[in-house]
Motif scaffolding. Sequence first.
Motif, mmCIF file in Angstrom:
data_model
loop_
_atom_site.group_PDB
_atom_site.id
_atom_site.type_symbol
_atom_site.label_atom_id
_atom_site.label_comp_id
_atom_site.label_asym_id
_atom_site.label_seq_id
_atom_site.Cartn_x
_atom_site.Cartn_y
_atom_site.Cartn_z
ATOM 1 N N ARG A 243 107.471 38.083 -9.972
ATOM 2 C CA ARG A 243 106.987 39.662 -9.792
ATOM 3 C C ARG A 243 106.667 39.342 -11.536
ATOM 4 N N LEU A 244 107.062 39.076 -12.163
ATOM 5 C CA LEU A 244 107.259 39.186 -13.942
ATOM 6 C C LEU A 244 105.317 38.341 -14.164
ATOM 7 N N THR A 245 104.458 39.696 -15.120
ATOM 8 C CA THR A 245 103.643 38.717 -15.872
ATOM 9 C C THR A 245 103.789 39.043 -17.354
ATOM 10 N N VAL A 246 102.863 38.187 -17.907
ATOM 11 C CA VAL A 246 102.520 38.432 -19.412
ATOM 12 C C VAL A 246 102.715 40.017 -20.128
ATOM 13 N N THR A 247 101.836 40.822 -19.450
ATOM 14 C CA THR A 247 101.667 42.380 -19.738
ATOM 15 C C THR A 247 103.062 42.596 -19.510
ATOM 16 N N ALA A 248 103.455 42.330 -18.292
ATOM 17 C CA ALA A 248 104.730 43.526 -18.851
ATOM 18 C C ALA A 248 105.893 42.840 -19.626
ATOM 19 N N LEU A 249 106.102 41.135 -20.102
ATOM 20 C CA LEU A 249 107.021 41.253 -21.385
ATOM 21 C C LEU A 249 106.507 41.469 -22.536
ATOM 22 N N ARG A 250 105.232 41.504 -22.282
ATOM 23 C CA ARG A 250 104.472 41.591 -23.363
ATOM 24 C C ARG A 250 104.894 43.200 -23.915
ATOM 25 N N GLN A 251 104.707 44.187 -22.910
ATOM 26 C CA GLN A 251 105.732 45.377 -23.507
ATOM 27 C C GLN A 251 107.006 45.832 -23.423
ATOM 28 N N LEU A 252 107.546 44.939 -23.077
ATOM 29 C CA LEU A 252 109.589 45.228 -23.517
ATOM 30 C C LEU A 252 109.328 44.987 -24.743
ATOM 31 N N VAL A 253 108.223 44.475 -25.786
ATOM 32 C CA VAL A 253 108.473 44.099 -27.147
ATOM 33 C C VAL A 253 107.974 45.143 -27.609
ATOM 34 N N SER A 254 107.053 45.661 -27.713
ATOM 35 C CA SER A 254 105.584 46.407 -27.680
ATOM 36 C C SER A 254 106.184 47.300 -28.808
ATOM 37 N N PRO A 255 107.198 47.944 -28.819
ATOM 38 C CA PRO A 255 108.060 49.156 -29.523
ATOM 39 C C PRO A 255 108.315 48.767 -30.948
ATOM 40 N N ALA A 256 108.658 47.542 -30.773
ATOM 41 C CA ALA A 256 109.399 46.708 -32.169
ATOM 42 C C ALA A 256 108.583 46.108 -32.994
ATOM 43 N N ILE A 257 106.829 45.923 -32.051
ATOM 44 C CA ILE A 257 106.025 45.181 -32.739
ATOM 45 C C ILE A 257 105.271 46.666 -33.639
ATOM 46 N N HIS A 258 105.429 47.616 -32.616
ATOM 47 C CA HIS A 258 104.510 48.783 -33.113
ATOM 48 C C HIS A 258 105.297 49.743 -35.133
ATOM 49 N N GLN A 259 106.515 48.883 -34.211
ATOM 50 C CA GLN A 259 107.209 49.720 -35.525
ATOM 51 C C GLN A 259 107.301 49.081 -36.622
ATOM 52 N N ALA A 260 106.514 46.954 -36.342
ATOM 53 C CA ALA A 260 106.764 46.657 -37.764
ATOM 54 C C ALA A 260 105.063 46.709 -38.293
ATOM 55 N N SER A 261 103.773 47.037 -37.818
ATOM 56 C CA SER A 261 103.405 47.251 -38.276
ATOM 57 C C SER A 261 103.045 48.516 -38.859
ATOM 58 N N GLY A 262 103.835 50.065 -38.093
ATOM 59 C CA GLY A 262 103.802 51.269 -39.363
ATOM 60 C C GLY A 262 104.025 50.877 -40.206
ATOM 61 N N ASP A 263 105.539 50.582 -40.261
ATOM 62 C CA ASP A 263 106.244 49.681 -41.549
ATOM 63 C C ASP A 263 105.582 49.495 -42.510
ATOM 64 N N ALA A 264 104.797 48.274 -42.601
ATOM 65 C CA ALA A 264 103.990 47.308 -43.335
ATOM 66 C C ALA A 264 102.744 48.558 -43.772
ATOM 67 N N ALA A 265 102.034 49.261 -42.767
ATOM 68 C CA ALA A 265 101.540 50.524 -43.179
ATOM 69 C C ALA A 265 101.810 51.141 -44.401
ATOM 70 N N ARG A 266 103.087 51.494 -44.487
ATOM 71 C CA ARG A 266 103.535 52.248 -45.072
ATOM 72 C C ARG A 266 103.847 52.037 -46.240
ATOM 73 N N GLN A 267 103.771 50.393 -47.049
ATOM 74 C CA GLN A 267 104.540 50.230 -47.993
ATOM 75 C C GLN A 267 103.312 50.286 -48.801
ATOM 76 N N PRO A 268 104.160 50.740 -50.415
ATOM 77 C CA PRO A 268 103.144 51.020 -50.962
ATOM 78 C C PRO A 268 102.608 49.862 -51.493
ATOM 79 N N THR A 269 101.240 49.553 -51.988
ATOM 80 C CA THR A 269 100.310 48.613 -51.891
ATOM 81 C C THR A 269 100.125 49.054 -53.891
ATOM 82 N N GLU A 270 99.530 48.207 -54.337
ATOM 83 C CA GLU A 270 99.490 47.653 -55.543
ATOM 84 C C GLU A 270 98.334 48.437 -56.053
ATOM 85 N N SER A 271 98.636 48.747 -57.767
ATOM 86 C CA SER A 271 97.598 49.356 -57.940
ATOM 87 C C SER A 271 96.610 48.236 -59.390
#
Length: 271
Positions: A243-271
Amino acid sequence: MLDPVHQHNLRRESGWPIVSAAFWPSQDGALIRGLPRSTMTAMDEWAVLFDLDGTLVDTAPIWRSAFVALIDARQPVPAGATDGLLGLTALEAITTIHRRLGWSGLDPVEDVAEVEAAVRQRYRDGATSWHTEGLHLIAALQADSAPVGLVTSSSRYVLDALLIHSAAPRFDVVVCGNDVKRTKPAPDPYLLAARRLGLPPARCAVVEDSPTGLASAVAAGCPVVLIGGHGQPGAVPVASLGRLTVTALRQLVSPAIHQASGDAARQPTES
């Protein structure tokens, strides 16, 4: 005759690399799919870690038969002598049998070597096979470029007999019972697998089938699917592996991936 080298390594609680056409050892001991580890880390943001016994291969009858044969060689086999041993390392299972049956003065390490040799031979003879549903899921994950790992309490000595078969899948990392000081239910095996993949545990979805394995994965911080589980805290229950699918398993880790993406977007850039 029992393998003296195997007995020596059991006493040292250390393993040796798997020699199999499906694997290439990396410098840090991880077993990867022939890709540079840095490339894999850059390419993949998530992974799936599978338990072995009961999840991908039905090994319980083979282990139970070996335990019964060990007991039967010394005394009649009492009811319940081999109950509750699944999910334990061979040494833990043998120690439990010794305690239950009052076997004092016997060396459990010698019994482990005897039982593991019997199980290994059954594996080499093809007494069990990889679940078709698991093979299909692993192939789908790898087609999606998701690294796939195997985390088991079995020793490398025993596991290698399963991995030599042509039907055995390739894994990006393999963690065995003798790779860590503390096995399941401690978090060490899953933490080691995540570290070898270069991923945080929250981005490693785990597929388990036992409370012992579930406890290990949860303690490591991995999201978990429990095959055949019902209402177990910390796990998503699924009736069967099919009953398991790639999509279902990816959804399990999606909160962590989204959090990591958000953290990266909030990193200050060098001027």
